[in-house]
Design a protein around this motif. Structure first.
Motif, PDB file in Angstrom:
ATOM      1  N   GLY A   1      -7.479   5.036   0.197  1.00 47.53           N
ATOM      2  CA  GLY A   1      -8.295   5.075  -1.016  1.00 47.53           C
ATOM      3  C   GLY A   1      -7.950   6.148  -2.020  1.00 47.53           C
ATOM      4  O   GLY A   1      -8.745   6.410  -2.928  1.00 47.53           O
ATOM      5  N   VAL A   2      -6.785   6.758  -1.921  1.00 49.56           N
ATOM      6  CA  VAL A   2      -6.442   7.866  -2.811  1.00 49.56           C
ATOM      7  C   VAL A   2      -5.470   7.473  -3.924  1.00 49.56           C
ATOM      8  O   VAL A   2      -5.620   7.884  -5.070  1.00 49.56           O
ATOM      9  CB  VAL A   2      -5.863   9.044  -1.987  1.00 49.56           C
ATOM     10  N   CYS A   3      -4.478   6.646  -3.602  1.00 47.00           N
ATOM     11  CA  CYS A   3      -3.416   6.373  -4.588  1.00 47.00           C
ATOM     12  C   CYS A   3      -3.818   5.304  -5.599  1.00 47.00           C
ATOM     13  O   CYS A   3      -3.207   5.188  -6.651  1.00 47.00           O
ATOM     14  CB  CYS A   3      -2.126   5.970  -3.877  1.00 47.00           C
TER      15      CYS A   3
ATOM     16  N   TYR B   1     -10.566  -1.626  -3.520  1.00 48.42           N
ATOM     17  CA  TYR B   1      -9.310  -1.232  -2.883  1.00 48.42           C
ATOM     18  C   TYR B   1      -9.154  -1.964  -1.560  1.00 48.42           C
ATOM     19  O   TYR B   1     -10.071  -1.960  -0.725  1.00 48.42           O
ATOM     20  CB  TYR B   1      -9.262   0.291  -2.699  1.00 48.42           C
TER      21      TYR B   1
ATOM     22  N   MET C   1       0.838  -1.208   0.000  1.00 47.72           N
ATOM     23  CA  MET C   1       0.000   0.000   0.000  1.00 47.72           C
ATOM     24  C   MET C   1       0.862   1.244   0.000  1.00 47.72           C
ATOM     25  O   MET C   1       2.000   1.214   0.475  1.00 47.72           O
ATOM     26  CB  MET C   1      -0.878   0.030   1.244  1.00 47.72           C
TER      27      MET C   1
ATOM     28  N   CYS D   1      -3.621  -0.212  -4.361  1.00 45.03           N
ATOM     29  CA  CYS D   1      -3.900  -1.515  -3.739  1.00 45.03           C
ATOM     30  C   CYS D   1      -5.115  -2.186  -4.372  1.00 45.03           C
ATOM     31  O   CYS D   1      -5.759  -3.020  -3.747  1.00 45.03           O
ATOM     32  CB  CYS D   1      -4.131  -1.327  -2.245  1.00 45.03           C
TER      33      CYS D   1
ATOM     34  N   GLY E   1      -3.182   4.081   2.013  1.00 47.52           N
ATOM     35  CA  GLY E   1      -3.961   3.425   3.061  1.00 47.52           C
ATOM     36  C   GLY E   1      -5.382   3.938   3.195  1.00 47.52           C
ATOM     37  O   GLY E   1      -6.147   3.427   4.003  1.00 47.52           O
TER      38      GLY E   1
END
Ligand SMILES: Cc1cc2nc3c(=O)[nH]c(=O)nc-3n(C[C@H](O)[C@H](O)[C@H](O)COP(=O)(O)OP(=O)(O)OC[C@H]3O[C@@H](n4cnc5c(N)ncnc54)[C@H](O)[C@@H]3O)c2cc1C
Ligand code: FES
Length: 245
Positions: A212-214, A227, A207, A217, A210
């Motif tokens: 939900g933005v990048c 995610y 990750m 995952c 952690g």
């Protein structure tokens, strides 16, 4: 969820204990992102590392880990009084098991099952596996719970020789809670499916953020991409499209 600075109260080769002012509590199976360079001075490592909360003990948040790279090595060597950045609790965690259910942990995945085992009703079966006895995080803590515990190791140094899923014989209506290497979770899924049982797996994907933005995952599920950090880490195994594998 809080974003805060946590102070190291103690660390060793397999665990770290943190003072986390304002920790709001968590459910078994939830995790935190631990940032090793909270002032972002050296940016090394740049990204925080996801860790399942092992337990709260003496008012401290405890994590148990295996050293695999730079981040976990720095956790193991963190001096008392050092500060980390901490974001958590994150993820959905596990529902409560019922008597007859199975908690199946392998390798680092064992850490996410301790509180589930501790709080489980009588009759829940705990099965832990690792390459050797030393790979079974928190074995003494699990043993001290006094429930139905069995262990398997590849080299036979603790419990049965072999893989942990050989100790798992689910029946219809039961639920298998699994966290560990993907091969172990796939096998748990297949055993559950063959028996008409349910299987929930907790994924340990790499990750970056952690929360939900990048989008780093993402996992493919039968309902499209999800995610691991926000929709998981716990998923019904059948939603991962593993078939009868
Ligand atoms: C929700 C969640 C909970 C977790 N809980 C725990 C826990 O309680 N205890 C614990 O020990 N670990 C846990 N992990 C795994 C842990 O986050 C990684 O081991 C850690 O990030 C590795 O960081 P590092 O800097 O030491 O290694 P890195 O330098 O980042 O990686 C070292 C090597 O290990 C590989 N690697 C890194 N992460 C993983 C991974 N997740 N799976 C497989 N290979 C990997 C890399 O590809 C590289 O080859 C969890 C992961 C997730 C997503
Ligand atoms: S880790 Fe960034 S979206 Fe999940």
């Amino acid at each position: 969820m809080i974003q805060t600075r946590a102070r190291v109260a103690g660390a060793d080769a397999t665990s770290i204990r943190l003072e986390v002012p304002g920790w709001p509590g968590h459910r078994p199976g939830q995790f935190a992102m631990l940032g090793l360079d909270p002032d972002r001075t050296h940016r090394d490592p740049l990204l925080p590392r996801p860790m399942a909360v092992y337990r709260v003990v003496g008012g401290l948040l405890e994590f148990r880990f295996k050293v695999v790279g730079r981040g976990t090595r720095l956790l193991a060597q963190a001096p008392r009084g050092a500060e980390l950045s901490l974001l958590g609790p994150l993820g959905n965690g596990f529902p409560a098991p019922r008597p007859g259910d199975w908690l199946v942990g392998g390798g680092t995945g064992i850490a996410s099952l301790y509180e589930l085992a501790r709080d489980a009703p009588k009759g829940v079966r705990v099965r832990l596996g690792g390459r050797t006895r030393a790979d079974i995080l928190g074995l003494d803590d699990f043993a001290a719970l006094g429930g139905d515990l069995a262990v398997a190791t590849d080299d036979g140094s603790q419990g049965a020789r072999g893989v942990v899923t050989e100790l798992v014989t689910p029946a219809a209506g039961e639920t298998v809670f699994a966290c560990g290497p993907e091969g172990m979770m796939r096998r748990a899924h297949a055993l559950a499916r063959a028996a008409g049982a349910t299987c929930l797996v907790s994924l340990e994907n790499n990750m970056a953020c952690g929360f939900g933005v990048c989008l780093g995952c993402a996992v493919r599920t039968t309902a499209g991409f999800r995610y691991v950090c926000t929709h998981g880490p716990v998923f019904p195994s059948e939603s991962l499209g593993w078939g009868a594998a």
